[in-house]
Scaffold this active site. Structure first.
Site, mmCIF file in Angstrom:
data_model
loop_
_atom_site.group_PDB
_atom_site.id
_atom_site.type_symbol
_atom_site.label_atom_id
_atom_site.label_comp_id
_atom_site.label_asym_id
_atom_site.label_seq_id
_atom_site.Cartn_x
_atom_site.Cartn_y
_atom_site.Cartn_z
ATOM 1 N N LYS A 1 0.866 -1.191 0.000
ATOM 2 C CA LYS A 1 0.000 0.000 0.000
ATOM 3 C C LYS A 1 0.895 1.232 0.000
ATOM 4 O O LYS A 1 1.670 1.425 0.932
ATOM 5 C CB LYS A 1 -0.882 0.014 1.249
ATOM 6 C CG LYS A 1 -2.057 -0.906 1.140
ATOM 7 C CD LYS A 1 -3.067 -0.679 2.259
ATOM 8 C CE LYS A 1 -4.205 -1.652 2.007
ATOM 9 N NZ LYS A 1 -4.978 -2.007 3.145
ATOM 10 N N GLY B 1 -13.602 -12.750 2.832
ATOM 11 C CA GLY B 1 -13.111 -12.644 1.453
ATOM 12 C C GLY B 1 -12.709 -11.226 1.081
ATOM 13 O O GLY B 1 -12.141 -10.998 0.012
HETATM 14 C C1 R5P Z 1 -5.161 -10.978 8.033
HETATM 15 O O1 R5P Z 1 -4.282 -10.639 8.831
HETATM 16 C C2 R5P Z 1 -5.266 -12.372 7.541
HETATM 17 O O2 R5P Z 1 -4.030 -12.858 7.101
HETATM 18 C C3 R5P Z 1 -6.294 -12.490 6.434
HETATM 19 O O3 R5P Z 1 -5.863 -11.677 5.360
HETATM 20 C C4 R5P Z 1 -7.651 -12.026 6.897
HETATM 21 O O4 R5P Z 1 -7.994 -12.645 8.104
HETATM 22 C C5 R5P Z 1 -8.690 -12.333 5.858
HETATM 23 O O5 R5P Z 1 -9.932 -11.866 6.300
HETATM 24 P P1 R5P Z 1 -11.050 -11.509 5.268
HETATM 25 O O6 R5P Z 1 -11.241 -12.671 4.338
HETATM 26 O O7 R5P Z 1 -12.272 -11.249 6.110
HETATM 27 O O8 R5P Z 1 -10.625 -10.274 4.533
#
Ligand code: R5P
Length: 278
Positions: free
Chosen positions: A176, A208
């Site tokens: 980012k 996701g």
């Molecule tokens: C974040 O620190 C994890 O590694 C995952 O990227 C995260 O938990 C994914 O969550 P979501 O699918 O709700 O974006």
């Protein structure tokens, strides 16, 4: 010794029982009309393996009830350690959920085996946690495929590096970059993805959201095909549909959480570790 299988990990439990040649204990699971859960283990063994991922609050209650029902020694195998993302007090007054979970488990067992617990901080809540890494298995699954592995953030980059090394492919992470006060640009740190097949690799896909944001950006940057792989396919809130709608070509996961996308099994790495410690 026998193996007690929790409802969250039936197939993985069966694979482990076959791999270790250990019989599966007969367990009755029941729900009373008021919603309360009940377990009864019909076993005369005095040492037990328990396998069950903690995906829901119900899984935690069931495991606690099993701990109470079982006589003798217990070795818990928790392929997906839920509650590990709440690994600190982010806001004053919050429970450190993983610390509370660790207390429940460690009151009954000296050693706990899991797979890719979310963070090192979460690991610190346990006295003796064996944390196995499924990233080499993901790498093996994609070995010699024409892909670039991408971590959606720097935090997961080290994990992706492990998978990419086994797969023998290039890898990168999405960085980012703040352009000005209003604009943040997300882009792979080093690699040009134009015309390439990209595999987004993460430890968990929950809602996701993380993968969807990354997917959109990778297509904007000209990626030919984007797919995703993770260890723990939580896939909450219709996440799979949302991922496919965002253009994800395929979802690949391990069986720490048993889903239709569980194309990779952690049964062998778990069995091997159980052999070593029991
Ligand atoms: C974040 O620190 C994890 O590694 C995952 O990227 C995260 O938990 C994914 O969550 P979501 O699918 O709700 O974006």
């Amino acid at each position: 010794m026998d193996l007690v299988i929790c409802p969250s990990s039936p197939l993985l439990g069966k694979k482990i029982s076959e791999s270790l040649g250990i019989k599966i204990a007969n367990v009755q699971y029941k729900r009373f009309p008021d919603g309360e859960l009940y377990v009864r283990v019909e076993s005369n063994e005095n040492s037990h393996l328990i396998i069950g991922s903690l995906v829901s609050a119900e899984d935690v209650i069931l495991m606690d009830l099993l701990f109470d029902a079982l006589k003798g020694e217990v070795l818990p195998i928790i392929p997906y350690m839920g509650y590990a993302r709440q690994d600190r007090e982010f806001l004053h007054g919050e429970a450190v959920s993983i610390r509370a979970i660790a207390k429940i488990i460690e009151e009954r067992a000296d050693i706990v085996i899991t797979v890719n617990i979310h963070s090192n901080k979460a690991k610190e809540s346990f006295k003796k946690l064996i944390d196995l890494d499924a990233m080499p298995l993901i790498g093996e699954h994609f070995r010699e495929k024409e892909i670039i592995m991408v971590s959606p953030d720097k935090g997961s980059a080290e994990r992706v590096k492990v998978a990419a090394k086994v797969a023998n492919c290039d890898w990168d992470w999405l960085e980012k970059k703040r352009i000005d006060a209003q604009t943040v640009e997300i882009a792979p740190k080093n690699i040009d993805v134009e015309g390439k097949n990209v595999l987004i690799v993460d430890d968990i896909i929950s809602t996701g959201g993380t993968v969807i944001e990354a997917t959109k950006r990778l297509y904007e940057l000209g990626a030919k095909k984007v797919e995703s792989a993770c260890v723990h396919a939580v896939l909450a809130e219709f996440a799979a549909v949302k991922l496919f709608s965002a253009g994800i070509a395929e979802i690949t996961a391990t069986d720490t959480i048993e889903k239709i996308f569980s194309k990779i099994s952690v049964a062998e790495i778990l069995s091997q570790k159980i052999r070593e410690v029991s």
